[in-house]
Design a protein around this motif. Structure first.
Motif, short mmCIF file in Angstrom:
data_model
loop_
_atom_site.label_atom_id
_atom_site.label_comp_id
_atom_site.label_asym_id
_atom_site.label_seq_id
_atom_site.Cartn_x
_atom_site.Cartn_y
_atom_site.Cartn_z
N PRO A 199 -99.45 24.68 45.33
CA PRO A 199 -98.87 24.09 46.55
C PRO A 199 -97.36 23.94 46.50
O PRO A 199 -96.68 24.18 47.49
CB PRO A 199 -99.57 22.73 46.65
N SER A 200 -96.81 23.54 45.32
CA SER A 200 -95.37 23.30 45.29
C SER A 200 -94.59 24.60 45.47
O SER A 200 -93.48 24.61 45.97
CB SER A 200 -94.97 22.61 44.00
N LEU A 201 -95.20 25.72 45.08
CA LEU A 201 -94.53 27.02 45.28
C LEU A 201 -94.76 27.52 46.71
O LEU A 201 -93.83 27.96 47.39
CB LEU A 201 -95.12 28.05 44.32
N ALA A 202 -96.00 27.44 47.16
CA ALA A 202 -96.35 27.98 48.49
C ALA A 202 -95.58 27.27 49.60
O ALA A 202 -95.26 27.88 50.62
CB ALA A 202 -97.85 27.87 48.72
N ARG A 208 -95.27 31.61 55.23
CA ARG A 208 -96.37 32.10 54.42
C ARG A 208 -97.35 32.93 55.25
O ARG A 208 -97.65 32.61 56.39
CB ARG A 208 -97.06 30.97 53.66
N ILE A 209 -97.79 33.99 54.61
CA ILE A 209 -98.70 34.94 55.27
C ILE A 209 -100.10 34.63 54.76
O ILE A 209 -100.33 34.56 53.56
CB ILE A 209 -98.30 36.39 54.90
N ASN A 221 -94.56 29.41 59.73
CA ASN A 221 -93.21 29.07 59.27
C ASN A 221 -93.30 27.73 58.58
O ASN A 221 -93.92 26.81 59.09
CB ASN A 221 -92.25 29.00 60.46
N THR A 222 -92.69 27.64 57.41
CA THR A 222 -92.78 26.38 56.67
C THR A 222 -91.98 25.31 57.40
O THR A 222 -90.81 25.51 57.72
CB THR A 222 -92.21 26.57 55.26
N LYS A 225 -91.13 19.22 57.06
CA LYS A 225 -91.99 18.27 56.38
C LYS A 225 -92.62 18.92 55.14
O LYS A 225 -92.67 18.32 54.07
CB LYS A 225 -93.11 17.82 57.33
N GLU A 226 -93.10 20.13 55.32
CA GLU A 226 -93.73 20.83 54.20
C GLU A 226 -92.74 21.07 53.06
O GLU A 226 -93.07 20.93 51.89
CB GLU A 226 -94.32 22.17 54.67
N LYS A 227 -91.52 21.41 53.45
CA LYS A 227 -90.49 21.63 52.42
C LYS A 227 -90.22 20.34 51.66
O LYS A 227 -89.98 20.36 50.46
CB LYS A 227 -89.21 22.16 53.06
#
Lengths: 267, 264
Positions: A199-202, A208-209, A221-222, A225-227
């Motif tokens: 998760p920390s990489l994705a 993400r595809i 599109n990230t 919040k996700e970042k």
């Protein structure tokens, strides 16, 4: 064609059931980080293969890949000397019995480049940003730890490999500062594709595809919040990494100081 | 008919990658698979069962497996004239022989962990296609260095990376096979002569034909009875066998040997 690759575009093909993929096009620009996610066997490797081959509806997926908005010419597709994708796969160790500095020089020479003054030192310096255990140019490759090897591999790909696209496959358990590693690759202007379940990489990407049944089913599109969440997860991990280093140095860990760093927003 | 030879050291992943290639080709072409080995193999049976294509095993036993391959090629061609593509897998024990033929496609499956490419002989230097396997086991830098070294010893080679486990690269090789030229006559020529030993091919014959090979063998045998077999080196060659080959190839006069017996 020696033009710089600034953008690749994926045009839809078909999934394993023969159905058309439901997207118009996916653009990936220089300096972007893209995660490819999906279950084992979903077709992640096929997508990478299509990009590597610059597929023109001539692979199983029938996808089409454009380079800088154009159909790439044959030279770019088939010349064995122009490998488009450099990969950081699961390998954790080097095979070559040689000093770090000599090895990097050999790699430079194999690419037909003259050894630029200071470049080798720069590669080692950057590698040391990614690992907690310092590497020096006189160390033997075979004696490097898993984390040192991995850090050197990342810095080498960023600085010496000419391939404009870097594929990172399951880098998670490498014992290195992942966020720093991605940063170094991005700074060198590579297009980065990460196949991962971490998760920390994705979440530490631009988009993400999502792949299912051999087809691309969604592109996300990230969000900011996700970042933020990715950054938080990375912080927890780097915290673990520090403790790990202390243990390796023979120190006792009887209390831990937890400190929190505010989230830095990108750009 | 296309004639494809796969050579590579044992364990390099030849059979796995051949399977993926057969999968790519079997719906569009009539295939035949021949597996050469020394003592034992079950690959032919497995492939015949899995892909429903005719296959055969050829065991060299006491013979040099690559010489044996050259001896068997004409029979395989004669018996499979109705096929589109013949895929032959060598025993892969020798880096020196490599029975690639001029008229077909020679593919070397090269294990990236097997050391410096410069120590390989014709198995690599004469290959039309070099399929580098096990690249996922080493670093990108080492892969790039390896690739550069392969191109140094075989600049004409088409290079592709393969993975026997995932089938990666099979598509490219299937394309190379489709693009390759068909064999026109039954008489094939080895790309490279084989090292000296005991048959017509050992004496440097390159035409794959029983009569030619026998002719060469008899001529060699006769010379063999005339030289001292001391490998003294006075003729300029390391051994008497090498000298005999040179004479038969027209590269040396037999009088160069100071001890040669006068023919009766």
């Amino acid at each position: 064609m020696n033009k710089e690759i600034t953008k690749i575009t994926i045009l839809p093909g078909i999934n394993k059931l023969g159905e058309k993929e439901n997207f118009k096009k996916i653009d990936i620009k220089k300096g972007e980080v893209v995660a490819i996610v999906g279950h084992t066997g979903a077709g992640k490797s096929q997508l990478l293969y299509d990009i590597e081959r610059l597929a023109q509806k001539d692979t199983k997926s029938k996808r089409k890949i454009l380079v800088n908005d154009e159909i790439p010419d044959k030279e770019l597709r088939f010349n064995p000397k122009r490998k488009l994708i450099a990969s950081l796969a699961q390998s954790m160790n080097f095979f070559t019995d040689m000093a770090v500095g000599d090895f990097l020089k050999l790699h430079l020479e194999s690419r037909g480049k003259k050894s630029k003054k200071g470049l080798i030192e720069e590669v080692i310096k950057e590698a040391n940003k990614i690992t907690g255990e310092a590497i020096s140019s006189k160390m033997n490759l075979l004696n490097l730890s898993g984390g040192q090897s991995r850090a050197l591999m990342v810095s080498d790909v960023a600085n010496i490999s000419v391939s404009p696209i870097v594929l990172i496959d399951e880098i998670e358990n490498a014992g290195i500062k992942k966020e720093e590693a991605i940063k170094i690759l991005v700074e060198e202007g590579k297009i980065i594709l990460i196949v991962t379940h971490d998760p920390s990489l994705a979440l530490n990407t631009d988009k993400r595809i999502i792949i299912k049944n051999g087809g691309i089913v969604d592109v996300l599109n990230t969000s900011l919040k996700e970042k933020g969440i990715a950054h938080y997860l990375n912080w927890i991990e780097s915290f673990g990494l520090d403790i790990r280093e202390k243990i390796r140095k023979g120190k006792k860990i009887e209390n831990v100081e937890i400190y929190c760093e505010p989230i830095k927003s990108k750009k | 008919m296309k004639f494809i030879i796969f050579a590579g050291t044992p364990g390099s992943g030849k059979t796995s990658i051949i399977k993926s290639i057969i999968q790519e080709l079997k719906n569009d072409f009539k295939l035949f698979f021949a597996k050469f080995d020394c003592l034992q193999t079950l690959d032919d049976e497995k492939i015949a069962k899995e892909y429903k294509i005719p296959a055969v095993k050829k065991l060299a036993g006491e013979l040099c497996p690559d010489h044996y391959t050259a001896l068997e090629i004409p029979k395989i061609i004669k018996e499979n004239k109705d096929k589109d593509i013949i895929i032959l897998e060598t025993a892969g024990l020798c880096l020196r022989c490599s029975p690639y033929v001029e008229e077909g496609l020679g593919i070397n499956v090269l294990d990236i962990t097997s050391g410096d490419p410069s120590r390989y002989g014709p198995i690599l230097t004469e290959a039309d296609v070099v399929a580098i396997s096990k690249g996922d086991l080493i670093s990108q830098a080492e892969r790039e260095i390896f690739r550069a070294k392969v191109l140094k010893v075989n600049p004409k080679a088409k290079i592709t990376e393969v993975n026997g486990l995932t089938g990666e690269g099979a598509f490219d090789i299937a394309e190379f096979i489709k693009e390759s030229l068909a064999v026109k006559s039954e008489k094939l020529t080895l790309k490279h002569s084989m090292p000296s030993a005991i048959c017509g091919y050992c004496y440097g014959n390159r035409i794959i034909d029983e009569t030619e090979s026998r002719k060469r063998f008899l001529a060699g045998k006769e010379l063999k009875s005339l030289v001292p077999n001391l490998n003294c080196g006075k003729c300029g060659y390391k051994s008497c066998n090498e000298f005999i080959r040179a004479v038969l190839d027209g590269k040396a006069q037999k009088e160069k040997c100071p001890f040669i017996k006068k023919e009766i």
